[in-house]
Design a protein around this motif. Sequence first.
Motif, mmCIF file in Angstrom:
data_model
loop_
_atom_site.group_PDB
_atom_site.id
_atom_site.type_symbol
_atom_site.label_atom_id
_atom_site.label_comp_id
_atom_site.label_asym_id
_atom_site.label_seq_id
_atom_site.Cartn_x
_atom_site.Cartn_y
_atom_site.Cartn_z
ATOM 1 N N GLY A 42 98.473 64.590 15.584
ATOM 2 C CA GLY A 42 97.112 63.796 14.590
ATOM 3 C C GLY A 42 95.977 64.583 15.045
ATOM 4 O O GLY A 42 95.108 65.088 14.731
ATOM 5 N N ALA A 43 95.652 63.817 16.405
ATOM 6 C CA ALA A 43 94.277 63.757 16.889
ATOM 7 C C ALA A 43 94.823 64.034 18.382
ATOM 8 O O ALA A 43 95.293 63.443 18.788
ATOM 9 C CB ALA A 43 93.392 63.033 16.431
ATOM 10 N N VAL A 44 93.620 64.486 19.574
ATOM 11 C CA VAL A 44 93.844 64.793 20.812
ATOM 12 C C VAL A 44 92.395 64.653 21.236
ATOM 13 O O VAL A 44 91.603 65.250 20.260
ATOM 14 C CB VAL A 44 93.823 65.725 21.033
ATOM 15 C CG1 VAL A 44 94.365 65.824 22.246
ATOM 16 C CG2 VAL A 44 95.842 65.990 21.074
ATOM 17 N N LEU A 45 92.118 63.578 22.464
ATOM 18 C CA LEU A 45 91.191 63.341 22.535
ATOM 19 C C LEU A 45 90.724 63.814 23.984
ATOM 20 O O LEU A 45 91.932 63.078 24.747
ATOM 21 C CB LEU A 45 90.226 61.642 22.489
ATOM 22 C CG LEU A 45 89.113 62.369 22.668
ATOM 23 C CD1 LEU A 45 88.236 62.045 22.145
ATOM 24 C CD2 LEU A 45 88.925 60.465 22.880
ATOM 25 N N VAL A 46 90.206 64.997 24.110
ATOM 26 C CA VAL A 46 89.632 64.832 26.218
ATOM 27 C C VAL A 46 88.456 64.820 26.048
ATOM 28 O O VAL A 46 87.485 64.684 25.716
ATOM 29 C CB VAL A 46 89.670 67.741 25.322
ATOM 30 C CG1 VAL A 46 89.652 68.061 26.904
ATOM 31 C CG2 VAL A 46 90.824 67.862 25.084
ATOM 32 N N SER A 56 78.236 75.566 23.414
ATOM 33 C CA SER A 56 79.663 74.575 24.611
ATOM 34 C C SER A 56 80.641 74.660 23.325
ATOM 35 O O SER A 56 82.355 74.775 23.797
ATOM 36 C CB SER A 56 79.201 73.890 25.383
ATOM 37 O OG SER A 56 78.361 72.380 24.437
ATOM 38 N N VAL A 57 80.627 74.254 21.907
ATOM 39 C CA VAL A 57 81.138 73.852 21.353
ATOM 40 C C VAL A 57 82.057 75.296 21.172
ATOM 41 O O VAL A 57 83.494 75.095 20.890
ATOM 42 C CB VAL A 57 80.404 73.489 19.704
ATOM 43 C CG1 VAL A 57 82.538 72.798 19.268
ATOM 44 C CG2 VAL A 57 79.913 72.237 20.570
ATOM 45 N N ALA A 58 81.441 76.097 20.482
ATOM 46 C CA ALA A 58 82.127 77.646 20.530
ATOM 47 C C ALA A 58 82.942 77.836 21.579
ATOM 48 O O ALA A 58 84.179 78.372 20.962
ATOM 49 C CB ALA A 58 80.673 78.682 19.849
ATOM 50 N N THR A 59 82.143 78.177 22.737
ATOM 51 C CA THR A 59 83.606 78.159 23.860
ATOM 52 C C THR A 59 84.843 77.459 24.277
ATOM 53 O O THR A 59 86.026 78.448 24.071
ATOM 54 C CB THR A 59 82.412 78.013 25.158
ATOM 55 O OG1 THR A 59 81.372 78.576 24.794
ATOM 56 C CG2 THR A 59 84.037 78.643 26.231
ATOM 57 N N ALA A 60 84.758 76.286 23.792
ATOM 58 C CA ALA A 60 86.098 75.514 23.500
ATOM 59 C C ALA A 60 87.095 76.137 22.056
ATOM 60 O O ALA A 60 87.637 75.973 22.419
ATOM 61 C CB ALA A 60 85.544 73.903 23.603
ATOM 62 N N LEU A 114 86.646 70.137 15.391
ATOM 63 C CA LEU A 114 86.840 69.810 16.186
ATOM 64 C C LEU A 114 85.623 68.902 17.002
ATOM 65 O O LEU A 114 84.181 69.887 15.841
ATOM 66 C CB LEU A 114 86.239 71.155 17.455
ATOM 67 C CG LEU A 114 87.454 71.686 17.562
ATOM 68 C CD1 LEU A 114 86.756 73.352 18.587
ATOM 69 C CD2 LEU A 114 88.787 71.954 17.870
ATOM 70 N N THR A 115 85.198 68.199 16.870
ATOM 71 C CA THR A 115 83.818 67.133 17.294
ATOM 72 C C THR A 115 83.655 67.016 18.502
ATOM 73 O O THR A 115 84.786 66.606 19.222
ATOM 74 C CB THR A 115 84.255 65.946 15.836
ATOM 75 O OG1 THR A 115 84.148 66.695 15.158
ATOM 76 C CG2 THR A 115 83.220 65.179 16.441
ATOM 77 N N ARG A 279 83.097 58.793 24.239
ATOM 78 C CA ARG A 279 82.000 59.333 25.677
ATOM 79 C C ARG A 279 80.712 60.012 25.686
ATOM 80 O O ARG A 279 81.786 61.777 24.898
ATOM 81 C CB ARG A 279 82.871 59.115 26.960
ATOM 82 C CG ARG A 279 83.690 58.370 27.034
ATOM 83 C CD ARG A 279 84.848 58.388 28.132
ATOM 84 N NE ARG A 279 86.105 57.871 28.801
ATOM 85 C CZ ARG A 279 87.292 57.711 29.365
ATOM 86 N NH1 ARG A 279 87.037 58.415 30.320
ATOM 87 N NH2 ARG A 279 88.229 56.786 29.173
ATOM 88 N N ARG A 280 80.012 60.868 26.513
ATOM 89 C CA ARG A 280 79.657 61.825 26.346
ATOM 90 C C ARG A 280 80.225 62.821 27.038
ATOM 91 O O ARG A 280 81.254 62.634 28.214
ATOM 92 C CB ARG A 280 77.791 62.100 27.563
ATOM 93 C CG ARG A 280 77.275 62.979 27.409
ATOM 94 C CD ARG A 280 76.877 62.870 28.430
ATOM 95 N NE ARG A 280 75.820 62.010 28.461
ATOM 96 C CZ ARG A 280 74.665 61.838 27.486
ATOM 97 N NH1 ARG A 280 74.227 62.914 27.096
ATOM 98 N NH2 ARG A 280 74.014 60.199 27.231
ATOM 99 N N GLY A 281 80.816 64.515 26.641
ATOM 100 C CA GLY A 281 81.800 64.816 27.273
ATOM 101 C C GLY A 281 82.785 65.150 26.649
ATOM 102 O O GLY A 281 84.228 66.462 26.772
ATOM 103 N N ASP A 282 83.393 64.285 25.253
ATOM 104 C CA ASP A 282 84.634 64.099 24.714
ATOM 105 C C ASP A 282 84.120 65.297 23.510
ATOM 106 O O ASP A 282 83.286 66.119 22.918
ATOM 107 C CB ASP A 282 84.358 62.563 23.979
ATOM 108 C CG ASP A 282 84.858 61.976 24.766
ATOM 109 O OD1 ASP A 282 85.407 62.105 25.967
ATOM 110 O OD2 ASP A 282 84.866 60.844 24.408
ATOM 111 N N LEU A 283 85.617 65.853 23.120
ATOM 112 C CA LEU A 283 86.485 66.871 22.726
ATOM 113 C C LEU A 283 87.584 66.456 21.635
ATOM 114 O O LEU A 283 88.107 66.356 22.167
ATOM 115 C CB LEU A 283 86.460 67.873 23.213
ATOM 116 C CG LEU A 283 86.627 69.519 21.455
ATOM 117 C CD1 LEU A 283 85.567 69.556 21.162
ATOM 118 C CD2 LEU A 283 87.012 70.643 22.247
ATOM 119 N N LEU A 284 86.748 65.629 20.403
ATOM 120 C CA LEU A 284 88.134 65.571 19.449
ATOM 121 C C LEU A 284 89.124 66.885 19.143
ATOM 122 O O LEU A 284 87.602 66.908 17.432
ATOM 123 C CB LEU A 284 87.332 64.092 18.559
ATOM 124 C CG LEU A 284 88.134 63.660 17.813
ATOM 125 C CD1 LEU A 284 89.236 62.829 17.979
ATOM 126 C CD2 LEU A 284 87.875 62.780 16.472
#
Length: 327
Positions: A42-46, A56-60, A114-115, A279-284
Amino acid sequence: MSETVPTLREELLPSFDAPGDSPYTWLRDMAGTLRDHLLVHGAVLVHGLPMDGPDSVATAREALGIARHTPTEAFNDRGDFGDGVLSPITWPGERMLCPFQEGSFSRTFPSVVLTACLTPPDGDGRTHLSDTRRLLDHLPAPLAERVRTTGWTLARTFHEGFGITWRKAFSVPDRAALEELFEAAGISAEWLPGGTLYTVRRRPGVVDHPVTGEECWFNQISFLNAGNLDPAERAIMVKAFGKYLPMNTYSGGGSPFSDDDLAAILHAYDSVRIDVAWRRGDLLITDNIIMAQGRSAFEGTPEFLVALGEDQSPRPGSRGREPEGDR
């Protein structure tokens, strides 16, 4: 929500560390793997992405191959940075946010959220994820069946001079455009004295996941119910607006949810909760049908950005069909 309910360990959420070199190329190469994990967990954390702004969010999102979703209705006034990147919904940092699923009051909603964390909160502020496939097992059987069978109703009232305007909520310039949108969205409307707009729509409360076929709790019954307002604030709202509160939810047939119903729903969210520290730089990356998202109170001045992706509608003939009312 109750603090005595044990939560799942954060380690149960799959997480990956992006490399320092060519992180977006890595993300593109990992897209299939991450999607596979989404369907299971249901979710993944990068961790470790260069999340420093809307671009950067749009690029991801593009690296993951996720098409952008444009909401047809805004819950409240949230920042729009263009290219499908938004701020989180406006909510006081010192207050807990009940889990909800983006756009679950609309006929068309995002299937992926994406968060991105630009600046983490101070202290131990965390996001709460609740697996909606498991939530139904933690509800009283009569309540679960009632929502499964009759769905839920959202009543939303736009009062002049209070909250977001209907023009901004629906991104329309005039009443003619609004009426056209309502017809397509399955929303009934009534104009009250003073330019007040009262709207009602019925939605399924439980849907089948479009890929896995799993039954998922999918609604904002608890989040948008007036019974979950602070009692003092609710009293002020009722005095000012009577029955035409800005937001309220009912069963599919229009009957109210009791305090016990609302408490049971909140308890169910807690019972399947996973806590996510930032953490700074996380993408959920979350599957918006499988996972409801909320958060604890946040300290400091955290910065997050949100990108909604991939239009989805309930599948005809499934539990996601629009219900016809109480039976």
